[in-house]
Design a protein around this motif. Structure first.
Motif, PDB file in Angstrom:
ATOM      1  N   ALA A   1       0.831  -1.199   0.000  1.00  0.00           N
ATOM      2  CA  ALA A   1       0.000   0.000   0.000  1.00  0.00           C
ATOM      3  C   ALA A   1       0.867   1.252   0.000  1.00  0.00           C
ATOM      4  O   ALA A   1       0.556   2.248  -0.665  1.00  0.00           O
ATOM      5  N   GLN A   2       1.987   1.199   0.720  1.00  0.00           N
ATOM      6  CA  GLN A   2       2.910   2.330   0.738  1.00  0.00           C
ATOM      7  C   GLN A   2       3.547   2.538  -0.636  1.00  0.00           C
ATOM      8  O   GLN A   2       3.717   3.669  -1.095  1.00  0.00           O
ATOM      9  N   LEU A   3       3.902   1.438  -1.289  1.00  0.00           N
ATOM     10  CA  LEU A   3       4.493   1.543  -2.623  1.00  0.00           C
ATOM     11  C   LEU A   3       3.495   2.100  -3.631  1.00  0.00           C
ATOM     12  O   LEU A   3       3.864   2.878  -4.517  1.00  0.00           O
ATOM     13  N   LEU A   4       2.235   1.708  -3.514  1.00  0.00           N
ATOM     14  CA  LEU A   4       1.208   2.265  -4.394  1.00  0.00           C
ATOM     15  C   LEU A   4       1.086   3.765  -4.176  1.00  0.00           C
ATOM     16  O   LEU A   4       1.005   4.539  -5.139  1.00  0.00           O
ATOM     17  N   SER A   5       1.105   4.195  -2.924  1.00  0.00           N
ATOM     18  CA  SER A   5       0.980   5.616  -2.608  1.00  0.00           C
ATOM     19  C   SER A   5       2.173   6.419  -3.123  1.00  0.00           C
ATOM     20  O   SER A   5       2.002   7.475  -3.744  1.00  0.00           O
ATOM     21  N   SER A   6       3.387   5.931  -2.885  1.00  0.00           N
ATOM     22  CA  SER A   6       4.576   6.666  -3.347  1.00  0.00           C
ATOM     23  C   SER A   6       4.668   6.659  -4.869  1.00  0.00           C
ATOM     24  O   SER A   6       5.127   7.633  -5.481  1.00  0.00           O
ATOM     25  N   SER A   7       4.194   5.574  -5.502  1.00  0.00           N
ATOM     26  CA  SER A   7       4.195   5.511  -6.972  1.00  0.00           C
ATOM     27  C   SER A   7       3.248   6.557  -7.556  1.00  0.00           C
ATOM     28  O   SER A   7       3.550   7.191  -8.569  1.00  0.00           O
ATOM     29  N   ALA A   8       2.086   6.727  -6.916  1.00  0.00           N
ATOM     30  CA  ALA A   8       1.143   7.735  -7.378  1.00  0.00           C
ATOM     31  C   ALA A   8       1.757   9.129  -7.309  1.00  0.00           C
ATOM     32  O   ALA A   8       1.626   9.930  -8.245  1.00  0.00           O
TER      33      ALA A   8
END
Length: 397
Positions: free
Chosen positions: A221-228
């Motif tokens: 979930a953190q990786l999805l957020s930072s990717s966005a």
């Protein structure tokens, strides 16, 4: 006697129903397992993939293979329901890029012909052992989705292990940004307070799929957020850069990449492709389409995407993007509702390909783009892959 006859009749009827059910099940499975026609994939296999499963970039002197090419080809083989080719690609990748064990070693980035030197003869092998995280993510995704669609636990297990290795070896906690994908394990953290990142390495549909598969693991979930944030916050003029710097300190944030002078070109063209293929229900779709609207406006106005852009000023270079660039922006234009403009880019790509065959990179961009536009596959809201062969094959355009 009558009781015996009645028993025999019942047994024959039951056997008939069983045979009929088995026949219907076989027919159903045969229909679901059928491959949809994909001439572009057939051509790519014939011209670019060796018999033992190596994707060859013939334009390079070393006849190189990159892990990204192996990863993309695995995805295309799954879309095509081409399990024999999938197996060959996977075996070659494991044996040549991962020293025979993908479960314990991420694949090397590049493999090819080694020049004769220091008394050693010419040979073939790894040219750069540093893994590339975008390839590793696509390999993990292809394996996980193959495991689900083909009901093969071996693929699921291996995809899970590779995804975990990506988190361990190719991510870092960046102050003010959180856990973030690095382009590789080494070479992208040149100073204690600076990291180099690549927006095209984080397809939102892949990051969302991993987050959906492992909701109990907060890293995804953190990786999805930072990717966005990496995708949305690095295109101030509506054009994505190939590379960007992230700085910690009193004012943490993204800054233009000094090595590439914030140029958007052959890496960044994939960002528009990923955005254009997002599911309509994906929360990132609307903001990404809006952010990159200047790329669409330029392409529509000039009839082609630019090859290079200074993403700090929005200044476009003198050259037009090649056929692969036109293919890559077509799904993005289509997602914006610009169907006619998307079709013009497809026609431009085909015209350029007829004049001169597309190279490896342009071919994979075209396979992604036209396969999606032709309905051969789609990404769902949770990032899952739905190939056309699981339902009804589309009518070819």
């Amino acid at each position: 006697m009558r009781a015996c006859l009645r028993g025999n009749v019942r047994r024959l009827a039951a056997a008939s129903r069983a045979l009929l059910g088995a026949a219907l099940l076989t027919a159903s499975l045969g229909c679901a397992a059928a491959s949809c026609p994909w001439p572009a994939w057939d051509s790519f296999k014939r011209d670019t993939i060796s018999a033992d499963g190596r994707v060859i970039d013939a334009s390079t002197p070393q006849q190189t293979t990159v892990s990204e090419g192996q990863a993309y080809a695995l995805f295309f083989a799954l879309v095509a329901n081409d399990r024999p080719t999938f197996e060959r690609l996977l075996a070659w990748t494991e044996n040549n890029l991962a020293e025979g064990d993908l479960a314990s070693r991420l694949p090397a980035w590049i493999w090819g012909k080694r020049e004769a030197a220091d008394g050693k003869p010419e040979s073939w092998g790894v040219l750069d052992a540093n893994p590339a995280s975008d390839a590793d993510l696509w390999i993990a995704y292809a394996l996980l989705e193959a495991g689900r669609l083909w009901q093969e636990r071996r693929y699921t297990a291996l995809g899970t292990v590779i995804a975990r290795q990506v988190v361990r070896q190719e991510t870092a906690l960046l102050p003010g940004l959180g856990r973030t994908l690095l382009p590789g394990p080494m070479g992208f953290h040149p100073s204690p307070t600076m990291w180099r990142l690549n927006p095209s390495y984080v397809p939102p549909q892949l990051m969302r799929r991993f987050a959906a598969l492992w909701p109990q693991q907060p890293e995804w979930a953190q990786l999805l957020s930072s990717s966005a944030r990496l995708l949305l916050d690095t295109a101030p003029r509506g054009f994505s850069p190939d590379w960007v710097e992230y700085h910690a300190g009193a004012k943490p944030g993204f800054r233009p990449d000094q090595q590439t002078q914030a140029e958007g070109a052959y890496n960044a063209i994939r960002v528009y492709l990923w955005a254009g293929m997002l599911a309509p229900q994906d929360p990132l779709r609307a903001p990404l389409l809006k952010t990159y609207r200047p790329m669409a406006d330029y392409t529509i106005a000039h009839g082609h995407p630019p090859e290079r852009v200074d993403t700090r000023s929005g200044t476009v270079g003198p050259n037009s993007g090649n056929g692969g660039f036109s293919a890559a922006v077509a799904p993005y234009l289509s997602a914006l509702g610009e169907a006619a403009a998307a079709q013009r880019q497809v026609e431009r790509m085909r015209k350029l390909a007829a004049e001169q065959p597309l190279g490896y990179y342009s071919q994979v961009l075209a396979l992604f783009a036209l396969g999606h536009l032709d309905g051969l596959y789609r990404f769902e809201a949770d990032g899952a892959l739905t190939p056309a062969w699981t339902a009804t094959c589309p009518v070819r355009r």
